[in-house]
Write an enzyme that holds these catalytic residues in place. Structure first.
Site, PDB file in Angstrom:
ATOM      1  N   LYS A 146       7.766  14.627   8.578  1.00 40.99           N
ATOM      2  CA  LYS A 146       8.423  13.761   7.583  1.00 40.99           C
ATOM      3  C   LYS A 146       9.010  14.549   6.248  1.00 40.99           C
ATOM      4  CE  LYS A 146       9.395   9.022   6.724  1.00 40.99           C
ATOM      5  NZ  LYS A 146       8.549   7.678   6.141  1.00 40.99           N
TER       6      LYS A 146
HETATM    7  O1  G3P Z   1       9.986   3.689   6.037  1.00 39.93           O
HETATM    8  C1  G3P Z   1      10.040   3.670   4.495  1.00 39.93           C
HETATM    9  C2  G3P Z   1       9.512   2.514   3.754  1.00 39.93           C
HETATM   10  O2  G3P Z   1       8.167   2.490   3.928  1.00 39.93           O
HETATM   11  C3  G3P Z   1       9.878   2.378   2.370  1.00 39.93           C
HETATM   12  O3  G3P Z   1       9.882   0.784   2.080  1.00 39.93           O
HETATM   13  O4  G3P Z   1       9.935  -1.340   0.993  1.00 39.93           O
HETATM   14  O5  G3P Z   1       8.886   0.873   0.030  1.00 39.93           O
HETATM   15  O6  G3P Z   1      11.352   0.625   0.003  1.00 39.93           O
HETATM   16  P1  G3P Z   1       9.977   0.227   0.796  1.00 39.93           P
END
Ligand code: G3P
Length: 215
Positions: A83
């Site tokens: 990634k």
């Molecule tokens: O897959 C990406 C995710 O983990 C980010 O999520 O909620 O931190 O924006 P968030």
């Protein structure tokens, strides 16, 4: 639509697997930190748990470093997808790694232009972040609709759109309606997807009536 569990917690991934909802797993440095365990240990363990892709993100910035780390991480298990954030160096690295047959996931995507460049570089998956766009008053779901429409103009693009930064059931359903290939879902969102207050109320009523039936 594919469900990638957004977690490094073994119990959550196993629970999702039992429900048929672990087509893959996505992690990032924040998720690994929360797990309280080492990066390599966690990735190897998750990769052995599921058959699908496990996205693992090295933290480095130059193309050479990303390529070196990417090759190493990819050697940990056959189903690891390296990634990589969408930067100039990230694109260079994805081009090299995907040319070597290594699965790659381009992350931190916030525009159709970035999505197009990731596909051109040969990324296996892209992760556009809907929740973080919503947080700054832009429509995350509009971005997904644009990327899906854009990719559909070019049947040669086989990069899969895996919607990330999913904050609730609406993001999942709207991603499916938009034709995204998949979503990354925190385990809490999987639980929310299963539940409906009318289902709970219905079960309670059936149970109470069942207990009143004469033996
Ligand atoms: O897959 C990406 C995710 O983990 C980010 O999520 O909620 O931190 O924006 P968030």
């Amino acid at each position: 639509m594919k469900f990638f569990v957004d977690s490094a917690e073994t119990e959550e991934i196993q629970a999702a697997k039992r429900l048929g909802l672990a087509d893959g797993v996505t992690t990032n440095p924040t998720i690994i930190l929360k797990s309280g365990r080492g990066f390599e240990t966690v990735i190897r363990e998750i990769a052995a748990l599921i058959d699908g892709p496990v996205a693992a993100e090295p933290v480095c910035s130059s193309a050479d470093e990303i390529i070196r780390e990417g090759r190493l991480i990819a050697s940990w298990a056959e189903n690891v997808s390296v990634k990589i954030p969408l930067t100039r160096d990230g694109l260079e690295a994805v081009r090299v790694l995907s040319g070597e047959g290594i699965s790659t996931t381009m992350t931190l995507i916030f525009s159709p232009a970035q999505a197009l460049l990731a596909a051109k570089a040969g990324a296996s998956f892209i992760c556009p972040f809907v929740g973080r766009l919503d947080d700054v008053s832009h429509s995350g779901m509009d971005l997904i609709a644009e990327i899906v429409a854009l990719f559909s103009n070019y049947p040669g693009i086989d990069t899969e759109v895996i919607v990330a930064s999913v904050r609730g059931p609406a993001h999942v359903i709207e991603s499916a309606m938009a034709g995204a290939d998949g979503v990354t879902v925190p385990y809490t969102v999987l639980e929310q997807l299963m539940r409906h207050p009318l289902t709970d109320a219905g079960i309670e009523k059936f149970l109470s009536d069942w207990n009143k039936i004469a033996p």
